[in-house]
Design an enzyme around this catalytic site. Structure first.
Site, PDB file in Angstrom:
ATOM      1  N   ARG A   1     -65.465 -41.390 -26.622  1.00 48.67           N
ATOM      2  CA  ARG A   1     -66.080 -40.539 -25.579  1.00 48.67           C
ATOM      3  C   ARG A   1     -65.082 -39.425 -25.037  1.00 48.67           C
ATOM      4  O   ARG A   1     -63.951 -39.864 -24.637  1.00 48.67           O
ATOM      5  CB  ARG A   1     -66.593 -41.349 -24.414  1.00 48.67           C
ATOM      6  CG  ARG A   1     -68.147 -41.874 -25.085  1.00 48.67           C
ATOM      7  CD  ARG A   1     -69.162 -40.988 -25.261  1.00 48.67           C
ATOM      8  NE  ARG A   1     -70.244 -41.504 -25.701  1.00 48.67           N
ATOM      9  CZ  ARG A   1     -70.687 -41.570 -26.862  1.00 48.67           C
ATOM     10  NH1 ARG A   1     -69.989 -41.117 -28.088  1.00 48.67           N
ATOM     11  NH2 ARG A   1     -72.157 -42.153 -27.027  1.00 48.67           N
TER      12      ARG A   1
ATOM     13  N   HIS B   1     -69.173 -33.688 -32.249  1.00 45.88           N
ATOM     14  CA  HIS B   1     -69.866 -35.033 -32.201  1.00 45.88           C
ATOM     15  C   HIS B   1     -70.451 -35.355 -33.465  1.00 45.88           C
ATOM     16  O   HIS B   1     -71.809 -35.697 -33.479  1.00 45.88           O
ATOM     17  CB  HIS B   1     -70.647 -34.899 -30.837  1.00 45.88           C
ATOM     18  CG  HIS B   1     -71.043 -36.358 -30.513  1.00 45.88           C
ATOM     19  ND1 HIS B   1     -71.126 -36.829 -29.271  1.00 45.88           N
ATOM     20  CD2 HIS B   1     -71.206 -37.475 -31.277  1.00 45.88           C
ATOM     21  CE1 HIS B   1     -71.314 -38.141 -29.015  1.00 45.88           C
ATOM     22  NE2 HIS B   1     -71.445 -38.518 -30.184  1.00 45.88           N
TER      23      HIS B   1
HETATM   24  N1  LIG Z   1     -68.519 -39.694 -32.048  1.00 46.08           N
HETATM   25  C1  LIG Z   1     -69.407 -40.463 -32.467  1.00 46.08           C
HETATM   26  O1  LIG Z   1     -70.286 -39.988 -33.579  1.00 46.08           O
HETATM   27  C2  LIG Z   1     -69.827 -41.781 -32.111  1.00 46.08           C
HETATM   28  C3  LIG Z   1     -70.740 -42.503 -32.777  1.00 46.08           C
HETATM   29  C4  LIG Z   1     -71.132 -43.899 -32.309  1.00 46.08           C
HETATM   30  C5  LIG Z   1     -70.348 -44.396 -31.340  1.00 46.08           C
HETATM   31  N2  LIG Z   1     -69.353 -43.862 -30.728  1.00 46.08           N
HETATM   32  C6  LIG Z   1     -68.706 -44.124 -29.742  1.00 46.08           C
HETATM   33  O2  LIG Z   1     -67.805 -45.351 -29.967  1.00 46.08           O
HETATM   34  C7  LIG Z   1     -68.013 -46.344 -28.953  1.00 46.08           C
HETATM   35  C8  LIG Z   1     -67.574 -47.862 -29.608  1.00 46.08           C
HETATM   36  O3  LIG Z   1     -68.774 -48.186 -30.397  1.00 46.08           O
HETATM   37  P1  LIG Z   1     -68.702 -49.651 -30.905  1.00 46.08           P
HETATM   38  O4  LIG Z   1     -69.900 -49.825 -31.518  1.00 46.08           O
HETATM   39  O5  LIG Z   1     -67.503 -50.115 -31.408  1.00 46.08           O
HETATM   40  O6  LIG Z   1     -68.705 -50.456 -29.558  1.00 46.08           O
HETATM   41  P2  LIG Z   1     -68.525 -51.707 -29.074  1.00 46.08           P
HETATM   42  O7  LIG Z   1     -68.963 -52.697 -30.383  1.00 46.08           O
HETATM   43  O8  LIG Z   1     -69.131 -52.344 -27.951  1.00 46.08           O
HETATM   44  O9  LIG Z   1     -66.957 -52.194 -29.045  1.00 46.08           O
HETATM   45  C9  LIG Z   1     -66.438 -51.521 -28.007  1.00 46.08           C
HETATM   46  C10 LIG Z   1     -64.961 -51.956 -27.833  1.00 46.08           C
HETATM   47  O10 LIG Z   1     -64.319 -51.654 -26.615  1.00 46.08           O
HETATM   48  C11 LIG Z   1     -63.681 -52.475 -25.946  1.00 46.08           C
HETATM   49  N3  LIG Z   1     -63.618 -52.395 -24.453  1.00 46.08           N
HETATM   50  C12 LIG Z   1     -64.457 -52.120 -23.840  1.00 46.08           C
HETATM   51  N4  LIG Z   1     -64.259 -51.893 -22.232  1.00 46.08           N
HETATM   52  C13 LIG Z   1     -62.622 -52.092 -22.555  1.00 46.08           C
HETATM   53  C14 LIG Z   1     -61.875 -52.032 -21.387  1.00 46.08           C
HETATM   54  N5  LIG Z   1     -62.109 -51.700 -20.166  1.00 46.08           N
HETATM   55  N6  LIG Z   1     -60.631 -52.235 -21.762  1.00 46.08           N
HETATM   56  C15 LIG Z   1     -60.278 -52.527 -23.256  1.00 46.08           C
HETATM   57  N7  LIG Z   1     -61.148 -52.528 -24.041  1.00 46.08           N
HETATM   58  C16 LIG Z   1     -62.362 -52.269 -23.938  1.00 46.08           C
HETATM   59  C17 LIG Z   1     -64.590 -53.761 -26.047  1.00 46.08           C
HETATM   60  O11 LIG Z   1     -63.768 -55.012 -25.945  1.00 46.08           O
HETATM   61  P3  LIG Z   1     -64.295 -56.293 -26.033  1.00 46.08           P
HETATM   62  O12 LIG Z   1     -64.194 -56.497 -27.561  1.00 46.08           O
HETATM   63  O13 LIG Z   1     -63.563 -57.353 -25.330  1.00 46.08           O
HETATM   64  O14 LIG Z   1     -65.685 -56.542 -25.720  1.00 46.08           O
HETATM   65  C18 LIG Z   1     -64.915 -53.636 -27.566  1.00 46.08           C
HETATM   66  O15 LIG Z   1     -63.795 -54.013 -28.270  1.00 46.08           O
HETATM   67  C19 LIG Z   1     -69.181 -45.978 -28.384  1.00 46.08           C
HETATM   68  O16 LIG Z   1     -69.446 -46.833 -27.169  1.00 46.08           O
HETATM   69  C20 LIG Z   1     -69.511 -44.677 -28.264  1.00 46.08           C
HETATM   70  O17 LIG Z   1     -69.087 -44.233 -27.247  1.00 46.08           O
HETATM   71  C21 LIG Z   1     -69.057 -42.441 -30.950  1.00 46.08           C
END
Ligand SMILES: NC(=O)c1ccc[n+]([C@@H]2O[C@H](COP(=O)([O-])OP(=O)(O)OC[C@H]3O[C@@H](n4cnc5c(N)ncnc54)[C@H](OP(=O)(O)O)[C@@H]3O)[C@@H](O)[C@H]2O)c1
Length: 309
Positions: free
Chosen positions: A224, A272
Site C-alpha cells: 500500500r 496497481h
Molecule cells: N498491489 C496489489 O495489486 C495488491 C493486491 C492484493 C493485496 N495487496 C496488498 O497486500 C497486503 C497483504 O496481503 P496479504 O493477503 O498477504 O495479507 P495478510 O495475509 O493479512 O498478511 C499481512 C501480513 O502483514 C503482517 N502485519 C500486519 N500488521 C503488521 C505490523 N504492524 N507489523 C508487522 N507485521 C504486520 C501480518 O502479520 P501476522 O502474520 O503476524 O498477522 C501478516 O504477516 C494487503 O493488505 C494489500 O494491502 C496489494
C-alpha cells in the site's frame, strides 16, 4: 434459498457467469441480485471498495460481507458494518503477486535495465552476483508475503521475513518488532512490502528506517502506498542511498500526473496491477464462504476489526 447481493456493479460483468457457476459447483442454491429490493432480505453481500454501498445497517439479516479485495482498509473502520467481514484470499491473485514480485526482484538483481536501455552500445561484462548473495527483506508474511518469500527462496535469495506475530517457516529467518525490522532492513539489498495499511504500518518506511538500508538498496512496494513516506523516499532516491523503487500502490490512485514519482529516473510506477482478483478463482472463494455460512461452518478469511486486517 439465500439471497446474495452483488454490490459491486462495475464488476458484475466479470462475475455474471463465474459466480453462479461457482455456487453451483459448491452445491449452493442461491438467488443473486445486483440491487436489493429489501435490504433486510439479503443474506450475503459481495463487496468491493468501489461499490456505492457504504451503509450496512439496513442489512439486518446479512450473515457476512464478502470482499472481492484482499486489502480492507477502506471498509474495516465502517461503523455501520456489524456483520462478519471476510477479505479475499484468491489463489490466482497470489500467483499474480508472486509473478510481479519475482519479476521485478530479478530485474533489479540482474541489472536488466543496463542492457535493455543501452543507447551507447556499451560492452559492459560486469556479471551480477548470484541470488544467494542478494539478501531480501519481506515485510509481511501473510498469504502474499509468504508465497513471494518462498518463490524467492526457490531461486536461492536469502529471505528475511518480518511480521507482527512470530512465525516458524523452514529456511526463512522470521523477525518481529522494532528490533526485528531494523535487523531485516540493515541486511537487505531488496525490500518487498506486503503489509496491510493500518495505523501501525503507515509510514513504516520513513527517513529513519530507509537510512537503515544499505547503500543502493531497491524497494518493491506492491502493498500500500501509505506504507512509505513519499517525501523521505524521494529524498533517499535523490541522494542515491536508495538505488531504485518499483511502486505499484500509492496514497492517491490514480497517481496524479504531476507526482514526482512519474518522472523520477530511479522510480518505476506500475498502476496497481501487481495482483488482481481473478473472477474465476475469486468466485470459488466467495461461493465456499456462502456454503460455509449456510452449513453453519466458520467463515474463511475473517478480518480482525481490532487489528485492522
Ligand atoms: N498491489 C496489489 O495489486 C495488491 C493486491 C492484493 C493485496 N495487496 C496488498 O497486500 C497486503 C497483504 O496481503 P496479504 O493477503 O498477504 O495479507 P495478510 O495475509 O493479512 O498478511 C499481512 C501480513 O502483514 C503482517 N502485519 C500486519 N500488521 C503488521 C505490523 N504492524 N507489523 C508487522 N507485521 C504486520 C501480518 O502479520 P501476522 O502474520 O503476524 O498477522 C501478516 O504477516 C494487503 O493488505 C494489500 O494491502 C496489494
Amino acid at each position: 434459498m439465500p439471497m446474495v447481493l452483488f454490490a459491486a456493479p462495475a464488476l458484475w460483468d466479470d462475475y455474471t457467469e463465474a459466480l453462479p457457476r461457482a455456487l453451483a459447483e459448491a452445491g449452493v442454491a442461491a438467488t443473486i441480485v445486483t440491487q436489493a429490493p429489501d435490504p433486510a432480505a439479503v443474506d450475503y453481500i459481495v463487496y468491493a471498495p468501489s461499490a456505492p454501498l457504504q451503509d450496512f445497517a439496513p442489512f439486518t439479516r446479512a450473515k457476512a460481507v464478502l470482499s472481492l479485495w484482499a486489502g480492507v482498509e477502506r471498509i474495516v473502520g465502517n461503523a455501520s458494518l456489524t456483520q462478519p467481514l471476510c477479505r479475499m484470499v484468491d489463489p490466482w491473485l497470489t500467483e499474480g503477486m508472486v509473478e510481479w514480485v519475482v519479476g521485478h526482484a530479478l530485474r533489479h538483481h540482474l541489472g536488466m535495465d543496463r542492457h535493455i536501455v543501452n543507447p551507447g552500445h556499451v560492452w559492459d561484462q560486469t556479471c551480477p552476483p548470484l541470488a544467494r548473495d542478494r539478501p531480501v527483506a519481506m515485510l509481511g508474511l501473510g498469504t502474499l508475503g509468504l508465497a513471494c518469500a518462498r518463490a524467492l527462496q526457490a531461486l536461492h535469495f536469502p529471505v528475511t521475513g518480518w511480521s507482527r506475530s512470530p512465525k516458524d517457516v523452514p529456511g526463512l529467518t522470521c523477525l518481529q518488532g522494532e528490533a526485528g525490522l531494523e535487523q531485516a532492513l540493515r541486511g537487505a539489498q531488496i525490500v518487498v512490502t506486503l503489509l496491510p495499511r493500518t495505523p501501525q504500518t503507515e509510514n513504516l518506511l520513513n527517513a529513519r528506517t530507509l537510512a537503515l538500508l544499505p547503500q543502493g538498496a531497491a524497494i518493491l512496494n506492491p502493498g500500500r502506498g501509505a506504507l512509505i513516506d513519499d517525501a523521505a523516499l524521494l529524498a533517499a532516491l535523490d541522494r542515491g542511498h536508495i538505488g531504485h523503487a518499483t511502486l505499484d500502490t500509492f496514497r492517491v490512485e490514480p497517481l496524479p500526473p504531476d507526482h514526482p514519482f512519474w518522472a523520477h529516473p530511479r522510480v518505476i510506477v506500475t498502476p496497481h496491477i501487481a495482483a488482481d482478483t481473478r473472477p474465476a478463482s475469486a468466485a470459488r472463494v466467495i461461493a465456499e464462504n456462502i456454503r460455509r455460512g449456510e452449513a453453519g461452518e466458520p467463515f474463511l478469511h475473517l478480518v480482525d476489526r481490532a487489528r485492522g486486517y
